[in-house]
Structures are given as structure tokens and as C-alpha cells.
Design an enzyme around this catalytic site. Structure first.
Site, mmCIF file in Angstrom:
data_model
loop_
_atom_site.group_PDB
_atom_site.id
_atom_site.type_symbol
_atom_site.label_atom_id
_atom_site.label_comp_id
_atom_site.label_asym_id
_atom_site.label_seq_id
_atom_site.Cartn_x
_atom_site.Cartn_y
_atom_site.Cartn_z
ATOM 1 N N HIS A 122 -6.652 2.673 0.788
ATOM 2 C CA HIS A 122 -6.328 2.926 2.199
ATOM 3 C C HIS A 122 -7.171 4.147 2.547
ATOM 4 O O HIS A 122 -7.019 5.195 1.903
ATOM 5 C CB HIS A 122 -4.823 3.196 2.345
ATOM 6 C CG HIS A 122 -4.365 3.476 3.757
ATOM 7 N ND1 HIS A 122 -3.305 2.813 4.350
ATOM 8 C CD2 HIS A 122 -4.811 4.361 4.689
ATOM 9 C CE1 HIS A 122 -3.126 3.276 5.584
ATOM 10 N NE2 HIS A 122 -4.028 4.225 5.805
ATOM 11 N N HIS A 157 -3.872 0.215 8.367
ATOM 12 C CA HIS A 157 -4.370 -0.054 7.021
ATOM 13 C C HIS A 157 -5.846 -0.440 7.057
ATOM 14 O O HIS A 157 -6.197 -1.616 7.114
ATOM 15 C CB HIS A 157 -3.538 -1.129 6.322
ATOM 16 C CG HIS A 157 -3.953 -1.322 4.892
ATOM 17 N ND1 HIS A 157 -3.623 -0.438 3.896
ATOM 18 C CD2 HIS A 157 -4.725 -2.279 4.303
ATOM 19 C CE1 HIS A 157 -4.146 -0.848 2.754
ATOM 20 N NE2 HIS A 157 -4.822 -1.968 2.980
ATOM 21 N N CYS A 184 0.836 -1.207 0.000
ATOM 22 C CA CYS A 184 0.000 0.000 0.000
ATOM 23 C C CYS A 184 0.872 1.259 0.000
ATOM 24 O O CYS A 184 1.740 1.428 0.858
ATOM 25 C CB CYS A 184 -0.912 -0.030 1.218
ATOM 26 S SG CYS A 184 -1.779 1.516 1.494
ATOM 27 N N ASN A 212 -13.890 9.479 -0.568
ATOM 28 C CA ASN A 212 -14.415 8.625 -1.625
ATOM 29 C C ASN A 212 -14.395 7.181 -1.148
ATOM 30 O O ASN A 212 -13.407 6.736 -0.572
ATOM 31 C CB ASN A 212 -13.558 8.762 -2.890
ATOM 32 C CG ASN A 212 -13.553 10.185 -3.430
ATOM 33 O OD1 ASN A 212 -14.565 10.886 -3.366
ATOM 34 N ND2 ASN A 212 -12.419 10.626 -3.942
ATOM 35 N N HIS A 221 -8.835 7.413 3.248
ATOM 36 C CA HIS A 221 -8.240 8.754 3.264
ATOM 37 C C HIS A 221 -9.310 9.799 3.061
ATOM 38 O O HIS A 221 -10.297 9.578 2.366
ATOM 39 C CB HIS A 221 -7.151 8.893 2.195
ATOM 40 C CG HIS A 221 -7.626 8.580 0.804
ATOM 41 N ND1 HIS A 221 -7.715 7.293 0.338
ATOM 42 C CD2 HIS A 221 -8.046 9.384 -0.210
ATOM 43 C CE1 HIS A 221 -8.161 7.305 -0.913
ATOM 44 N NE2 HIS A 221 -8.380 8.567 -1.268
ATOM 45 N N CYS A 275 0.575 3.326 3.229
ATOM 46 C CA CYS A 275 1.316 2.705 4.334
ATOM 47 C C CYS A 275 2.806 3.015 4.194
ATOM 48 O O CYS A 275 3.496 3.261 5.187
ATOM 49 C CB CYS A 275 1.087 1.199 4.359
ATOM 50 S SG CYS A 275 -0.510 0.698 5.052
ATOM 51 N N ASP A 289 -1.371 16.103 -1.206
ATOM 52 C CA ASP A 289 -1.763 15.295 -2.360
ATOM 53 C C ASP A 289 -0.813 15.593 -3.519
ATOM 54 O O ASP A 289 -0.442 16.751 -3.753
ATOM 55 C CB ASP A 289 -3.211 15.606 -2.762
ATOM 56 C CG ASP A 289 -3.776 14.566 -3.710
ATOM 57 O OD1 ASP A 289 -4.712 13.847 -3.310
ATOM 58 O OD2 ASP A 289 -3.281 14.472 -4.855
ATOM 59 N N HIS A 344 -9.848 13.764 1.835
ATOM 60 C CA HIS A 344 -9.262 14.904 1.132
ATOM 61 C C HIS A 344 -9.617 16.169 1.912
ATOM 62 O O HIS A 344 -10.806 16.456 2.107
ATOM 63 C CB HIS A 344 -9.836 15.023 -0.292
ATOM 64 C CG HIS A 344 -9.521 13.869 -1.186
ATOM 65 N ND1 HIS A 344 -8.533 13.912 -2.140
ATOM 66 C CD2 HIS A 344 -10.070 12.620 -1.279
ATOM 67 C CE1 HIS A 344 -8.489 12.751 -2.789
ATOM 68 N NE2 HIS A 344 -9.407 11.953 -2.277
HETATM 69 P P1 AMP Z 1 -8.977 8.822 -4.334
HETATM 70 O O1 AMP Z 1 -9.376 8.996 -5.763
HETATM 71 O O2 AMP Z 1 -9.972 9.389 -3.367
HETATM 72 O O3 AMP Z 1 -8.569 7.398 -4.012
HETATM 73 O O4 AMP Z 1 -7.708 9.744 -4.135
HETATM 74 C C1 AMP Z 1 -6.407 9.296 -4.204
HETATM 75 C C2 AMP Z 1 -5.529 10.517 -4.141
HETATM 76 O O5 AMP Z 1 -4.228 10.105 -3.808
HETATM 77 C C3 AMP Z 1 -5.450 11.305 -5.453
HETATM 78 O O6 AMP Z 1 -5.892 12.632 -5.233
HETATM 79 C C4 AMP Z 1 -3.965 11.237 -5.804
HETATM 80 O O7 AMP Z 1 -3.506 12.439 -6.353
HETATM 81 C C5 AMP Z 1 -3.336 10.959 -4.463
HETATM 82 N N1 AMP Z 1 -2.059 10.263 -4.468
HETATM 83 C C6 AMP Z 1 -1.745 9.102 -5.104
HETATM 84 N N2 AMP Z 1 -0.482 8.734 -4.835
HETATM 85 C C7 AMP Z 1 0.026 9.676 -4.001
HETATM 86 C C8 AMP Z 1 1.283 9.866 -3.348
HETATM 87 N N3 AMP Z 1 2.299 9.007 -3.517
HETATM 88 N N4 AMP Z 1 1.446 10.974 -2.572
HETATM 89 C C9 AMP Z 1 0.442 11.842 -2.413
HETATM 90 N N5 AMP Z 1 -0.765 11.710 -2.980
HETATM 91 C C10 AMP Z 1 -0.981 10.652 -3.771
HETATM 92 ZN ZN ZN Z 2 -2.281 1.160 3.711
#
Ligand code: AMP
Ligand code: ZN
Length: 117
Positions: free
Chosen positions: A99, A47, A5, A88, A101, A8, A31, A103
Site C-alpha cells: 500500500h 488502496h 491490507c 520504496n 507509503h 487499510c 512506524d 517514510h
Molecule cells: P517498506 O519496507 O517501505 O514497505 O516499509 C514498511 C514499513 O511498515 C516498515 O518500516 C514497517 O516497520 C512498517 N510497518 C509494518 N506494519 C506496521 C504496522 N502495523 N504499523 C506501523 N508500521 C508498520
Molecule cells: Zn491498503
């Protein structure tokens, strides 16, 4: 923790993440593809895949996130002007990273359509 992940890995500092706030339960980092001047992802340091996986057993981690938002607002200087939190969940909810999260969006007057296309 899940070794495959990406979030993680950021939590464990195995890959670089722009961490703006953390405590024993919560990690918050910028982000990679911001959709607002302030776009921070707030994740539990456990996780949990999605809101569908929140339970009495891991509730403490999720509850701590609710407290973290205010701290992040303070750190980013948006407490007064306000912010929006989006989570989401699953396929139709547009969740890409598996994982849990949230926003944290701020820094401008957010329109009605701020979620990712
Ligand atoms: P979601 O569509 O709600 O799953 O959002 C996933 C978010 O994770 C997106 O806005 C991506 O830009 C962000 N994201 C993906 N990989 C990374 C990373 N390594 N560091 C920071 N943000 C990330
Ligand atoms: Zn995770």
C-alpha cells in the site's frame, strides 16, 4: 480499500495504529519499527499499491500527501530542523507493504544510509 491490507485496516481503525495526522485523503501514523526519533508513515486513504499504480484517476490522493508532509513536520516540531521522505517501490526498491507509503524521517541528523537493511 483492500480488506487484507494492513494499512487499510489502520486507516479504517480496525487495528490500532498510532495516528498523528489525518484528513479526507491522507493518514499518517508512527512506524512500528522506527529507524529515526521521528518515523511516520504517510499513506493515501485509498488502496494504491505503489508508485507504479499512481494515475490521473487517483492523483488527488497522492497530491494531498505532498501537502501533508509540512503539516506532519509542524505537528512533530521538525519544520525548522528538517526531515527526509523516502518511498520504496517494488521488489528492488525494498517495498514490503503493498500500500503506497512514504517514510517521514526526522529528529536527528540523518546519515546517507538511512533506508532499511
Ligand atoms: P517498506 O519496507 O517501505 O514497505 O516499509 C514498511 C514499513 O511498515 C516498515 O518500516 C514497517 O516497520 C512498517 N510497518 C509494518 N506494519 C506496521 C504496522 N502495523 N504499523 C506501523 N508500521 C508498520
Ligand atoms: Zn491498503
Amino acid at each position: 480499500m483492500d480488506e487484507n491490507c494492513i494499512f487499510c485496516k489502520i486507516i479504517k481503525k480496525e487495528i490500532p495504529g498510532s495516528i498523528v495526522y489525518e484528513n479526507d485523503y491522507v493518514c499518517a501514523f508512527k512506524d512500528l519499527h522506527p529507524v529515526a526519533p521521528v518515523h511516520i508513515l504517510v499513506v493515501p486513504k485509498k488502496h494504491i499499491v505503489s508508485l507504479e499504480d499512481v494515475s490521473e484517476e487517483n492523483l488527488e490522493y497522492v497530491a494531498k500527501i505532498q501537502l501533508a508532509f509540512r503539516e506532519i513536520a509542524k505537528i512533530t516540531g521538525v519544520s525548522q530542523n528538517g526531515y527526509r521522505v523516502i518511498c520504496n517501490c517494488g521488489e528492488d526498491g525494498g517495498q514490503e507493504v503493498k500500500h503506497l507509503h512514504y517514510h517521514f524521517l526526522a529528529g536527528k541528523k540523518l546519515g546517507a544510509k538511512i533506508v532499511h537493511d
